[in-house]
Scaffold this motif. Structure first.
Motif, mmCIF file in Angstrom:
data_model
loop_
_atom_site.group_PDB
_atom_site.id
_atom_site.type_symbol
_atom_site.label_atom_id
_atom_site.label_comp_id
_atom_site.label_asym_id
_atom_site.label_seq_id
_atom_site.Cartn_x
_atom_site.Cartn_y
_atom_site.Cartn_z
ATOM 1 N N VAL A 1 -54.945 -82.419 39.722
ATOM 2 C CA VAL A 1 -53.942 -83.322 39.159
ATOM 3 C C VAL A 1 -52.551 -82.949 39.647
ATOM 4 O O VAL A 1 -51.710 -83.812 39.908
ATOM 5 C CB VAL A 1 -53.995 -83.301 37.622
ATOM 6 N N SER B 1 -64.247 -77.035 43.354
ATOM 7 C CA SER B 1 -63.549 -78.230 43.859
ATOM 8 C C SER B 1 -64.488 -79.425 44.046
ATOM 9 O O SER B 1 -64.028 -80.570 44.069
ATOM 10 C CB SER B 1 -62.849 -77.921 45.182
ATOM 11 N N GLN B 2 -65.792 -79.170 44.162
ATOM 12 C CA GLN B 2 -66.752 -80.262 44.309
ATOM 13 C C GLN B 2 -66.923 -81.056 43.019
ATOM 14 O O GLN B 2 -67.429 -82.180 43.043
ATOM 15 C CB GLN B 2 -68.118 -79.704 44.721
ATOM 16 N N GLN C 1 -61.105 -82.801 40.034
ATOM 17 C CA GLN C 1 -60.002 -83.362 40.806
ATOM 18 C C GLN C 1 -58.736 -82.572 40.493
ATOM 19 O O GLN C 1 -58.514 -82.173 39.348
ATOM 20 C CB GLN C 1 -59.763 -84.831 40.428
ATOM 21 N N ARG D 1 -64.299 -84.616 37.693
ATOM 22 C CA ARG D 1 -64.488 -85.485 38.855
ATOM 23 C C ARG D 1 -64.635 -86.944 38.425
ATOM 24 O O ARG D 1 -64.252 -87.861 39.173
ATOM 25 C CB ARG D 1 -65.736 -85.027 39.631
ATOM 26 N N THR D 2 -65.163 -87.179 37.237
ATOM 27 C CA THR D 2 -65.418 -88.548 36.763
ATOM 28 C C THR D 2 -64.211 -89.182 36.073
ATOM 29 O O THR D 2 -64.284 -90.348 35.669
ATOM 30 C CB THR D 2 -66.601 -88.539 35.794
ATOM 31 N N THR D 3 -63.117 -88.457 35.917
ATOM 32 C CA THR D 3 -61.931 -89.038 35.286
ATOM 33 C C THR D 3 -61.434 -90.221 36.119
ATOM 34 O O THR D 3 -61.236 -90.077 37.331
ATOM 35 C CB THR D 3 -60.812 -87.989 35.156
ATOM 36 N N GLU E 1 -59.328 -92.978 38.150
ATOM 37 C CA GLU E 1 -58.107 -92.837 38.947
ATOM 38 C C GLU E 1 -56.868 -93.255 38.160
ATOM 39 O O GLU E 1 -55.801 -92.641 38.296
ATOM 40 C CB GLU E 1 -58.221 -93.665 40.233
ATOM 41 N N ARG F 1 -50.437 -87.513 36.453
ATOM 42 C CA ARG F 1 -49.470 -87.091 37.466
ATOM 43 C C ARG F 1 -48.074 -87.594 37.129
ATOM 44 O O ARG F 1 -47.082 -86.877 37.299
ATOM 45 C CB ARG F 1 -49.924 -87.584 38.840
ATOM 46 N N ILE G 1 -56.315 -79.404 36.756
ATOM 47 C CA ILE G 1 -57.501 -80.155 37.167
ATOM 48 C C ILE G 1 -57.981 -81.078 36.064
ATOM 49 O O ILE G 1 -57.611 -80.934 34.896
ATOM 50 C CB ILE G 1 -58.654 -79.212 37.573
ATOM 51 N N THR G 2 -58.845 -82.011 36.449
ATOM 52 C CA THR G 2 -59.559 -82.878 35.527
ATOM 53 C C THR G 2 -60.965 -83.070 36.065
ATOM 54 O O THR G 2 -61.253 -82.731 37.223
ATOM 55 C CB THR G 2 -58.836 -84.228 35.362
ATOM 56 N N VAL H 1 -55.912 -90.330 36.092
ATOM 57 C CA VAL H 1 -55.363 -89.266 36.944
ATOM 58 C C VAL H 1 -53.925 -89.589 37.313
ATOM 59 O O VAL H 1 -53.037 -88.724 37.243
ATOM 60 C CB VAL H 1 -56.219 -89.085 38.217
#
Length: 275
Positions: free
Chosen positions: A108, A102-103, A106, A248-250, A252, A259, A245-246, A255
């Protein structure tokens, strides 16, 4: 051509790969309509992952995974896939997420499990299976609480897909703890490598008990002959199912577009439903 990658590996059984590809095509087209450069096809091999010279690093610059180009090309390492900086879309398990994934990613969204016994919306549970004749079949309880046949499983051999699997071992561990027990209730524990392998292991008598998530169990009933030799004797409690998930750098904006695409497809056969 998109430089991003996508995968739907968690229920990608050989028998349903055409259906999985069709599901990705629906989502891919919905994403492209929203300006997302979604890849044409999903990846199924380490060899399909873009090389990352020097390995994969986290936001602090720490090395967290090797260059995928150094991995066996015809296998698929889920953890390296999930950590890949080019990851646009994939599905994982809350086990790895709780253990540190999870660190680096992200969330989705969550799929619906309404189509499967044991599922309710974004919640799912696992069927506890033993060989046929070793217990009466138990239906999934309406309240979603755990049904653990403690006397029946005590002293038996337990097999699980992987140590970081929520459905295969972590959920059962927590439900046993709530009942005042631990995994020591079993005489032995062994790793099978996958839910399908766990079913076969129990059916062939090399283990006695396994926990199989409700969607994998539905697949097994259709495609795995060994499933006819086992019976459901209990259930774990309902918990959140496998998240999409995607990286972390995707961005916003991307993202949010994903969604929206998932929400739009929710009115159709769900992205992870097969058959």
């Amino acid at each position: 051509m998109s430089e991003l990658i996508a995968a739907l590996p968690m229920y990608d059984w050989p028998e349903v790969r055409d259906a999985i590809d069709a599901q990705w095509a629906l989502l891919r087209d919905a994403l492209r309509q929203r300006g997302v450069d979604a890849p044409e096809a999903i990846v199924r091999r380490n060899g399909d992952l873009p090389a990352v010279p020097g390995g994969i690093h986290d936001a602090a610059g720490n090395l967290i995974a090797p260059d995928p180009a150094t991995l066996p090309p015809d296998e698929l390492d889920f953890h390296k896939l999930w950590l890949h900086p080019a990851l646009l879309f994939a599905q994982t398990c809350w086990g790895p997420m709780e253990l540190g994934l999870s660190q680096h990613v992200q969330v989705v969204g969550q799929p619906s499990y309404d189509a499967y016994e044991g599922g309710q919306g974004e919640l799912y549970c696992s069927a506890l299976v033993m060989r046929a004749g070793e217990g009466d079949e138990v239906r999934s309880p309406a309240d979603g609480k755990a049904v653990l046949p403690l006397d029946r499983i005590r002293g038996k051999r337990f097999t699980f897909n992987s140590l970081d699997s929520m459905s295969g071992i972590i959920a059962l561990t927590r439900d046993l703890k709530a009942a005042g027990e631990t995994l020591d209730i079993f005489s032995s524990r062994g790793e099978s490598g996958g839910h399908r392998g766990s079913i076969v292991t129990v059916a062939e008598g090399r283990a006695d008990v396994a926990a199989i998530d409700c969607e994998s169990w539905a697949l097994a009933q259709r495609f795995e002959p060994a499933a006819r030799k086992v019976v459901i004797v209990g259930w774990t409690a309902r918990r959140k199912g496998l998240p999409f998930i995607t990286a972390r750098t995707t961005p916003e904006k991307t993202v949010q577009a994903m969604r929206e695409a998932l929400a739009g497809l929710a009115q159709q056969p769900r992205i992870q439903r097969v058959g």
